[in-house]
Design an enzyme around this catalytic site. Structure first.
Site, PDB file in Angstrom:
ATOM      1  N   GLY A 194       0.819  -1.211   0.000  1.00  0.00           N
ATOM      2  CA  GLY A 194       0.000   0.000   0.000  1.00  0.00           C
ATOM      3  C   GLY A 194       0.855   1.264   0.000  1.00  0.00           C
ATOM      4  N   CYS A 195       0.276   2.367  -0.514  1.00  0.00           N
ATOM      5  CA  CYS A 195       1.001   3.639  -0.563  1.00  0.00           C
ATOM      6  C   CYS A 195       0.956   4.359   0.772  1.00  0.00           C
ATOM      7  CB  CYS A 195       0.399   4.569  -1.607  1.00  0.00           C
ATOM      8  SG  CYS A 195       0.940   4.199  -3.261  1.00  0.00           S
ATOM      9  N   VAL A 196      -0.122   4.171   1.517  1.00  0.00           N
ATOM     10  CA  VAL A 196      -0.268   4.919   2.770  1.00  0.00           C
ATOM     11  C   VAL A 196      -0.451   3.950   3.934  1.00  0.00           C
ATOM     12  CG1 VAL A 196      -1.648   6.598   4.032  1.00  0.00           C
ATOM     13  CG2 VAL A 196      -1.320   6.844   1.579  1.00  0.00           C
TER      14      VAL A 196
END
Lengths: 169, 104
Positions: free
Chosen positions: B102-104
């Site tokens: 995931g990016c965040v």
């Protein structure tokens, strides 16, 4: 294919120890334009990069306590929604588009703007507010999100971010 | 897929060295992995690793920093102290899991 390594294979987390620095200028106050800076700042911090955000002009809406939780997304002037432009001007369309975008963001477990700024601050990110924008909008430090370190001039920001890679959003 | 030997354990890893077989991990190996990246495990470190392993089992995906703080209840600030500089990747490495996607 299986190979046996003689020395243990270990990720080189600290091998490339650098003094890499990232400076992001956030100049927009639309919901959709708030996120790129926040996401990149968060990613950079997670990679051990010293990160500074400078909020200026409409980007002030991201740190103004009155507006930061209520940024909006509009279809108007945005051809990337691939909807007829006239539709975006109908009453209620901006709030509907905002609601949908907020839901899509929340579904990915990405926080809202205030919480995201807190996460960035907790990760060691630096938040700076632009002096001229504060003066134009008659805002003081107490009007801004608590984690904003200070209101500084453009030249102070340039000084603080010497050697940094710079992004303007 | 490469096999590497850490603390007398032969483990399957990806090209970077992250473990690829969930069941090849145990606590002793976790401590040895931590030592490889200069981390000495404390009860606080184990809390993080335990959460990551349990969460991975449930979700099939490595938790991101945000998930470790919001779902695991371990504050972001503390994660940066326990696993300095690159907490998400270091935590995943010690826990014998892939890097978070995931990016965040």
């Amino acid at each position: 294919m299986t190979t046996i390594e003689s020395a243990p294979l270990v990720p080189s987390f600290d091998a490339e120890e650098t003094d890499r620095k990232l400076a992001i200028i956030c100049s927009k106050g639309n919901l959709d334009m708030a996120y790129p800076g926040l996401i990149l700042a968060n990613a950079a911090l997670g990679e051990g990069v010293e990160t500074h955000l400078f909020f200026t002009f409409w980007g002030f809406d991201m740190i103004n306590k009155k507006t930061m939780g209520d940024l909006k997304f509009t279809m108007l002037g945005n051809t990337a929604t691939h909807m007829p432009q006239g539709l975006g001007g109908l009453p209620g369309m901006t709030s509907m588009a905002t609601r949908q975008m907020k839901k899509a963001i929340a579904d990915l477990d990405v926080p809202e703007v205030p919480e995201f700024l807190q996460q960035i601050a907790d990760s060691g990110g630096h938040l700076w507010a632009c002096r001229m924008s504060a003066d134009m909008q008659h805002l003081e430090k107490e009007d801004l999100y608590d984690e904003v370190e200070d209101i500084i001039s453009a030249s102070d920001f340039i000084e603080k971010t010497e050697g940094a890679q710079m992004l303007f959003i | 897929m490469p096999v590497t030997t850490i603390a007398d354990h032969d483990i399957h890893v990806d090209a970077e060295g992250f473990m690829t077989e969930y069941d090849e991990w145990n606590q002793q190996l976790g401590a040895a992995l931590a030592a490889q990246i200069g981390i000495e495990m404390t009860p606080e470190h184990w809390k993080v690793v335990d959460f990551l392993r349990t969460d991975y089992k449930d979700q099939g995906e490595t938790a991101t920093l945000r998930r470790v703080s919001t779902v695991g209840g371990l504050p972001t600030k503390q994660l940066f102290v326990l696993f300095p500089k690159k907490p998400a990747k270091k935590m995943a490495y010690v826990a014998g899991l892939p890097k978070p996607r995931g990016c965040v």
